[in-house]
Design a protein around this motif. Sequence first.
Motif, PDB file in Angstrom:
ATOM      1  N   TRP A   1       1.476   7.099  -9.165  1.00 48.90           N
ATOM      2  CA  TRP A   1       1.785   7.912 -10.420  1.00 48.90           C
ATOM      3  C   TRP A   1       3.148   8.695 -10.272  1.00 48.90           C
ATOM      4  N   TRP A   2       3.960   7.947  -9.062  1.00 47.28           N
ATOM      5  CA  TRP A   2       5.147   8.571  -9.007  1.00 47.28           C
ATOM      6  C   TRP A   2       6.181   7.308  -8.415  1.00 47.28           C
ATOM      7  N   GLU A   3       7.572   7.507  -8.709  1.00 43.87           N
ATOM      8  CA  GLU A   3       8.458   6.204  -8.428  1.00 43.87           C
ATOM      9  C   GLU A   3       8.142   5.792  -6.954  1.00 43.87           C
ATOM     10  N   VAL A   4       8.018   4.328  -6.864  1.00 41.12           N
ATOM     11  CA  VAL A   4       7.908   3.749  -5.700  1.00 41.12           C
ATOM     12  C   VAL A   4       9.154   3.385  -4.905  1.00 41.12           C
ATOM     13  N   LYS A   5       9.394   3.653  -3.667  1.00 41.02           N
ATOM     14  CA  LYS A   5      10.639   3.163  -3.346  1.00 41.02           C
ATOM     15  C   LYS A   5      11.014   1.713  -3.354  1.00 41.02           C
ATOM     16  N   ASP A   6      12.199   1.617  -3.509  1.00 42.76           N
ATOM     17  CA  ASP A   6      12.594   0.271  -3.464  1.00 42.76           C
ATOM     18  C   ASP A   6      12.070  -0.892  -2.730  1.00 42.76           C
ATOM     19  N   GLU A   7      12.183  -0.463  -1.660  1.00 38.86           N
ATOM     20  CA  GLU A   7      11.929  -1.453  -0.287  1.00 38.86           C
ATOM     21  C   GLU A   7      10.508  -1.818  -0.278  1.00 38.86           C
ATOM     22  N   ILE A   8       9.717  -0.539  -0.725  1.00 45.41           N
ATOM     23  CA  ILE A   8       8.304  -0.981  -0.850  1.00 45.41           C
ATOM     24  C   ILE A   8       7.777  -1.779  -2.128  1.00 45.41           C
ATOM     25  N   SER A   9       8.743  -1.414  -2.978  1.00 44.30           N
ATOM     26  CA  SER A   9       8.536  -2.128  -4.476  1.00 44.30           C
ATOM     27  C   SER A   9       8.899  -3.673  -4.190  1.00 44.30           C
ATOM     28  N   SER A  10      10.037  -3.950  -3.528  1.00 44.91           N
ATOM     29  CA  SER A  10      10.226  -5.350  -3.229  1.00 44.91           C
ATOM     30  C   SER A  10       9.194  -6.075  -2.272  1.00 44.91           C
ATOM     31  N   PHE A  11       8.835  -5.350  -1.305  1.00 46.03           N
ATOM     32  CA  PHE A  11       7.757  -5.914  -0.504  1.00 46.03           C
ATOM     33  C   PHE A  11       6.472  -6.291  -1.025  1.00 46.03           C
ATOM     34  N   LEU A  12       5.945  -5.360  -1.893  1.00 45.04           N
ATOM     35  CA  LEU A  12       4.744  -5.755  -2.578  1.00 45.04           C
ATOM     36  C   LEU A  12       5.014  -6.693  -3.705  1.00 45.04           C
ATOM     37  N   LYS A  13       6.274  -6.868  -4.215  1.00 45.09           N
ATOM     38  CA  LYS A  13       6.507  -7.986  -5.225  1.00 45.09           C
ATOM     39  C   LYS A  13       6.547  -9.305  -4.480  1.00 45.09           C
ATOM     40  N   ALA A  14       7.082  -9.594  -3.196  1.00 44.59           N
ATOM     41  CA  ALA A  14       7.151 -10.678  -2.316  1.00 44.59           C
ATOM     42  C   ALA A  14       5.807 -11.085  -2.011  1.00 44.59           C
ATOM     43  N   CYS A  15       4.824 -10.119  -1.824  1.00 40.22           N
ATOM     44  CA  CYS A  15       3.460 -10.185  -1.245  1.00 40.22           C
ATOM     45  C   CYS A  15       2.829 -10.945  -2.710  1.00 40.22           C
ATOM     46  N   LYS A  16       2.868 -10.246  -3.963  1.00 40.97           N
ATOM     47  CA  LYS A  16       2.248 -10.824  -4.959  1.00 40.97           C
ATOM     48  C   LYS A  16       2.833 -12.254  -5.573  1.00 40.97           C
ATOM     49  N   GLU A  17       4.080 -12.603  -5.346  1.00 40.04           N
ATOM     50  CA  GLU A  17       4.515 -13.775  -5.528  1.00 40.04           C
ATOM     51  C   GLU A  17       3.959 -14.855  -4.381  1.00 40.04           C
ATOM     52  N   SER A  18       3.550 -14.366  -3.254  1.00 39.58           N
ATOM     53  CA  SER A  18       3.246 -15.386  -2.427  1.00 39.58           C
ATOM     54  C   SER A  18       1.740 -15.725  -2.442  1.00 39.58           C
ATOM     55  N   GLY A  19       1.067 -14.911  -3.531  1.00 38.91           N
ATOM     56  CA  GLY A  19      -0.289 -15.263  -4.056  1.00 38.91           C
ATOM     57  C   GLY A  19      -1.300 -14.304  -3.119  1.00 38.91           C
ATOM     58  N   ASN A  20      -0.963 -12.990  -2.868  1.00 38.07           N
ATOM     59  CA  ASN A  20      -1.595 -12.089  -2.120  1.00 38.07           C
ATOM     60  C   ASN A  20      -2.902 -11.774  -3.207  1.00 38.07           C
ATOM     61  N   PRO A  21      -4.193 -11.975  -2.694  1.00 39.53           N
ATOM     62  CA  PRO A  21      -5.320 -11.623  -3.841  1.00 39.53           C
ATOM     63  C   PRO A  21      -5.374 -10.590  -4.246  1.00 39.53           C
ATOM     64  N   GLU A  22      -5.188  -9.480  -3.532  1.00 36.20           N
ATOM     65  CA  GLU A  22      -5.254  -8.193  -3.639  1.00 36.20           C
ATOM     66  C   GLU A  22      -4.379  -7.537  -4.907  1.00 36.20           C
ATOM     67  N   LEU A  23      -3.161  -8.132  -4.716  1.00 33.97           N
ATOM     68  CA  LEU A  23      -2.210  -7.802  -5.500  1.00 33.97           C
ATOM     69  C   LEU A  23      -2.242  -8.618  -6.964  1.00 33.97           C
ATOM     70  N   LEU A  24      -2.846  -9.722  -6.883  1.00 39.80           N
ATOM     71  CA  LEU A  24      -3.025 -10.556  -8.041  1.00 39.80           C
ATOM     72  C   LEU A  24      -4.226  -9.662  -8.813  1.00 39.80           C
ATOM     73  N   TYR A  25      -5.022  -9.369  -8.201  1.00 37.45           N
ATOM     74  CA  TYR A  25      -6.072  -8.483  -8.768  1.00 37.45           C
ATOM     75  C   TYR A  25      -5.617  -7.420  -9.364  1.00 37.45           C
ATOM     76  N   ARG A  26      -4.889  -6.536  -8.626  1.00 35.29           N
ATOM     77  CA  ARG A  26      -4.418  -5.391  -9.251  1.00 35.29           C
ATOM     78  C   ARG A  26      -3.470  -5.760 -10.487  1.00 35.29           C
ATOM     79  N   GLN A  27      -2.580  -6.644 -10.409  1.00 33.45           N
ATOM     80  CA  GLN A  27      -1.666  -6.714 -11.624  1.00 33.45           C
ATOM     81  C   GLN A  27      -2.638  -7.555 -12.728  1.00 33.45           C
TER      82      GLN A  27
END
Length: 230
Positions: free
Chosen positions: A79-105
């Motif tokens: 519920w707050w702005e996520v730091k750019d480095e964290i956002s980029s890291f999570l985006k890279a994980c999702k694009e790599s097929g991380n199942p937890e992040l695919l589930y969240r998305q």
Amino acid sequence: MSYILSSSKKFKKTKRDSYISTLQSLPDDLLMDILSRVGSISFTDFFNAKLSCRDFLEVSEEKFIMKNISVQKFHVVPWWEVKDEISSFLKACKESGNPELLYRQGMKEFFSLKKVESGEEYLKRAMEMEHMEVSYVYGIILLCKEGEYSTEDQGIKLLNAVKKSRKLGECRERTRAFILGMWVNNPIVKSQEPITSCHAETCGGRNNGEGGGRRRGWPWIYERDEVKLL
């Protein structure tokens, strides 16, 4: 005393150099496997490991590792702005097929962003990687679809698998917390109507011709094992 301290420092340096030399002798595939196993258990340990050795750092962004890394440390719906480095890291994980992040998305798109089709696709991808929680969610989604009894049967099979894993309660509570933590714009949840006895062992409403059938709504089923799967 100074001799002892000097010897101790030399021993520690030799031990550290030996450790680094051992890692440098390992092939990249083995380094990735080690780092992936560490990351799948703890993001903090993964972060510390990649900073401890240049060899780990060099392979730390490989898709195989990003796919398997644990992201439980990060809030499901911040519920707050996520730091750019964290956002980029999570985006890279999702694009790599991380199942937890695919589930969240998938959960965000299906329930909150009114992107039902793409949300289902994300959930299906996560389910293919044996993500137990998404099997629970997608099973209930199939049960709630109107006029499609074939999807109901698929939903029951998915929920049966979750029940057999003995993780039904855990999946239910995590799903409830996820949904209650975001803005919901999907009527499948907002109506909150219970599903009828079609999902009991007798499946009375459908099989007995009573016309009860299925209702729309998100069922928080199996709260006290009152409903048995087929």
